[in-house]
Design a protein around this motif. Structure first.
Motif, PDB file in Angstrom:
ATOM      1  N   LEU A  69      54.845  63.003 -39.159  1.00 10.16           N
ATOM      2  CA  LEU A  69      55.452  64.049 -39.970  1.00 10.16           C
ATOM      3  C   LEU A  69      55.445  65.358 -39.184  1.00 10.16           C
ATOM      4  O   LEU A  69      54.532  65.621 -38.408  1.00 10.16           O
ATOM      5  CB  LEU A  69      54.689  64.233 -41.273  1.00 10.16           C
ATOM      6  N   SER A  70      56.460  66.159 -39.442  1.00  7.75           N
ATOM      7  CA  SER A  70      56.548  67.489 -38.841  1.00  7.75           C
ATOM      8  C   SER A  70      56.717  68.518 -39.943  1.00  7.75           C
ATOM      9  O   SER A  70      57.288  68.223 -40.992  1.00  7.75           O
ATOM     10  CB  SER A  70      57.737  67.581 -37.887  1.00  7.75           C
ATOM     11  N   CYS A  71      56.246  69.704 -39.675  1.00 10.61           N
ATOM     12  CA  CYS A  71      56.436  70.814 -40.600  1.00 10.61           C
ATOM     13  C   CYS A  71      56.785  72.039 -39.757  1.00 10.61           C
ATOM     14  O   CYS A  71      55.940  72.553 -39.019  1.00 10.61           O
ATOM     15  CB  CYS A  71      55.189  71.061 -41.419  1.00 10.61           C
ATOM     16  N   ALA A  72      58.027  72.465 -39.874  1.00 13.00           N
ATOM     17  CA  ALA A  72      58.495  73.629 -39.133  1.00 13.00           C
ATOM     18  C   ALA A  72      58.349  74.875 -40.000  1.00 13.00           C
ATOM     19  O   ALA A  72      58.797  74.894 -41.148  1.00 13.00           O
ATOM     20  CB  ALA A  72      59.951  73.435 -38.731  1.00 13.00           C
ATOM     21  N   ALA A  73      57.717  75.902 -39.443  1.00  8.59           N
ATOM     22  CA  ALA A  73      57.450  77.126 -40.184  1.00  8.59           C
ATOM     23  C   ALA A  73      58.314  78.277 -39.682  1.00  8.59           C
ATOM     24  O   ALA A  73      58.611  78.368 -38.484  1.00  8.59           O
ATOM     25  CB  ALA A  73      55.978  77.502 -40.060  1.00  8.59           C
ATOM     26  N   SER A  74      58.718  79.135 -40.588  1.00 10.81           N
ATOM     27  CA  SER A  74      59.470  80.334 -40.229  1.00 10.81           C
ATOM     28  C   SER A  74      59.077  81.461 -41.170  1.00 10.81           C
ATOM     29  O   SER A  74      58.532  81.225 -42.253  1.00 10.81           O
ATOM     30  CB  SER A  74      60.974  80.078 -40.288  1.00 10.81           C
ATOM     31  N   GLY A  75      59.333  82.680 -40.738  1.00 10.47           N
ATOM     32  CA  GLY A  75      59.029  83.833 -41.573  1.00 10.47           C
ATOM     33  C   GLY A  75      57.578  84.257 -41.541  1.00 10.47           C
ATOM     34  O   GLY A  75      57.134  85.025 -42.403  1.00 10.47           O
ATOM     35  N   LEU A  76      56.829  83.765 -40.581  1.00  8.01           N
ATOM     36  CA  LEU A  76      55.421  84.133 -40.448  1.00  8.01           C
ATOM     37  C   LEU A  76      55.037  84.112 -38.968  1.00  8.01           C
ATOM     38  O   LEU A  76      55.752  83.542 -38.151  1.00  8.01           O
ATOM     39  CB  LEU A  76      54.530  83.162 -41.238  1.00  8.01           C
ATOM     40  N   ILE A  77      53.926  84.775 -38.667  1.00 10.37           N
ATOM     41  CA  ILE A  77      53.389  84.717 -37.314  1.00 10.37           C
ATOM     42  C   ILE A  77      52.547  83.446 -37.251  1.00 10.37           C
ATOM     43  O   ILE A  77      51.355  83.443 -37.610  1.00 10.37           O
ATOM     44  CB  ILE A  77      52.568  85.970 -36.985  1.00 10.37           C
ATOM     45  N   PHE A  78      53.178  82.382 -36.818  1.00  8.16           N
ATOM     46  CA  PHE A  78      52.607  81.042 -36.957  1.00  8.16           C
ATOM     47  C   PHE A  78      51.222  80.939 -36.357  1.00  8.16           C
ATOM     48  O   PHE A  78      50.342  80.309 -36.937  1.00  8.16           O
ATOM     49  CB  PHE A  78      53.560  80.037 -36.301  1.00  8.16           C
ATOM     50  N   ARG A  79      50.982  81.568 -35.217  1.00 12.35           N
ATOM     51  CA  ARG A  79      49.699  81.435 -34.527  1.00 12.35           C
ATOM     52  C   ARG A  79      48.548  82.086 -35.298  1.00 12.35           C
ATOM     53  O   ARG A  79      47.391  81.954 -34.918  1.00 12.35           O
ATOM     54  CB  ARG A  79      49.777  82.049 -33.138  1.00 12.35           C
ATOM     55  N   SER A  80      48.868  82.781 -36.392  1.00  9.73           N
ATOM     56  CA  SER A  80      47.834  83.419 -37.208  1.00  9.73           C
ATOM     57  C   SER A  80      47.508  82.626 -38.470  1.00  9.73           C
ATOM     58  O   SER A  80      46.731  83.082 -39.308  1.00  9.73           O
ATOM     59  CB  SER A  80      48.281  84.834 -37.623  1.00  9.73           C
ATOM     60  N   TYR A  81      48.119  81.468 -38.611  1.00  9.00           N
ATOM     61  CA  TYR A  81      47.989  80.710 -39.851  1.00  9.00           C
ATOM     62  C   TYR A  81      47.313  79.363 -39.646  1.00  9.00           C
ATOM     63  O   TYR A  81      47.642  78.618 -38.718  1.00  9.00           O
ATOM     64  CB  TYR A  81      49.367  80.487 -40.486  1.00  9.00           C
ATOM     65  N   THR A  82      46.406  79.068 -40.542  1.00  4.74           N
ATOM     66  CA  THR A  82      45.867  77.727 -40.682  1.00  4.74           C
ATOM     67  C   THR A  82      46.896  76.885 -41.413  1.00  4.74           C
ATOM     68  O   THR A  82      47.485  77.338 -42.397  1.00  4.74           O
ATOM     69  CB  THR A  82      44.546  77.754 -41.465  1.00  4.74           C
ATOM     70  N   MET A  83      47.107  75.669 -40.918  1.00  2.85           N
ATOM     71  CA  MET A  83      48.108  74.787 -41.506  1.00  2.85           C
ATOM     72  C   MET A  83      47.444  73.543 -42.077  1.00  2.85           C
ATOM     73  O   MET A  83      46.528  72.983 -41.462  1.00  2.85           O
ATOM     74  CB  MET A  83      49.131  74.381 -40.447  1.00  2.85           C
ATOM     75  N   GLY A  84      47.912  73.121 -43.223  1.00  7.59           N
ATOM     76  CA  GLY A  84      47.321  71.955 -43.861  1.00  7.59           C
ATOM     77  C   GLY A  84      48.372  70.977 -44.361  1.00  7.59           C
ATOM     78  O   GLY A  84      49.547  71.330 -44.513  1.00  7.59           O
ATOM     79  N   TRP A  85      47.910  69.757 -44.584  1.00  3.63           N
ATOM     80  CA  TRP A  85      48.744  68.716 -45.189  1.00  3.63           C
ATOM     81  C   TRP A  85      48.055  68.217 -46.462  1.00  3.63           C
ATOM     82  O   TRP A  85      46.840  68.002 -46.478  1.00  3.63           O
ATOM     83  CB  TRP A  85      48.940  67.548 -44.236  1.00  3.63           C
ATOM     84  N   PHE A  86      48.852  68.061 -47.480  1.00  6.79           N
ATOM     85  CA  PHE A  86      48.420  67.501 -48.748  1.00  6.79           C
ATOM     86  C   PHE A  86      49.323  66.314 -49.058  1.00  6.79           C
ATOM     87  O   PHE A  86      50.408  66.175 -48.490  1.00  6.79           O
ATOM     88  CB  PHE A  86      48.590  68.526 -49.880  1.00  6.79           C
TER      89      PHE A  86
END
Length: 121
Positions: free
Chosen positions: A19-36
């Motif tokens: 699975l992939s999750c592409a992020a936009s509208g945020l400074i990605f390197r500053s965010y913890t990412m999770g999967w539910f």
């Protein structure tokens, strides 16, 4: 903030899927990412997370040693590599983001839409 999950599908038991999750509208390197994930009739389950640096990860016992979370900060994308899939892994899988949050907390501020994974013979 937009989180776009993709990569779901119908697979057989024992197969692998990413699975992939592409992020936009945020400074990605500053965010913890999770999967539910959420299966029909069941509560949402927090299954994996990676912190902003990629150095700390979390896995639920149900997926430990089978799933691997990773991130590519250059592509603003987080991945969930799933192997040895079981019918009980069938669910709608969501990605989520939080600003510099702990991987051990299931509280997230931003959510994407789900991508369906069905494991069936």
């Amino acid at each position: 903030v937009q989180l776009q999950a993709s990569g779901g599908g119908v697979v057989q038991p024992g197969d692998s899927l990413r699975l992939s999750c592409a992020a936009s509208g945020l400074i990605f390197r500053s965010y913890t990412m999770g999967w539910f994930r959420q299966a029909p009739g069941k509560e949402r389950e927090y299954i994996a997370a990676v912190d902003w640096s990629g150095g700390t990860t979390f896995y639920a016992d149900s997926v430990k040693d089978r799933f691997t979370i990773s991130r590519d900060n250059a592509k603003n994308t987080v991945y969930l590599r799933m192997s040895s899939l079981k019918p009980e892994d069938t669910a709608l899988y969501y990605c989520a983001a939080k600003y510099y949050g702990s991987v051990y907390s299931h509280e997230y501020g931003y959510w994407g839409q789900g991508t369906q994974v069905t494991v069936s013979s």
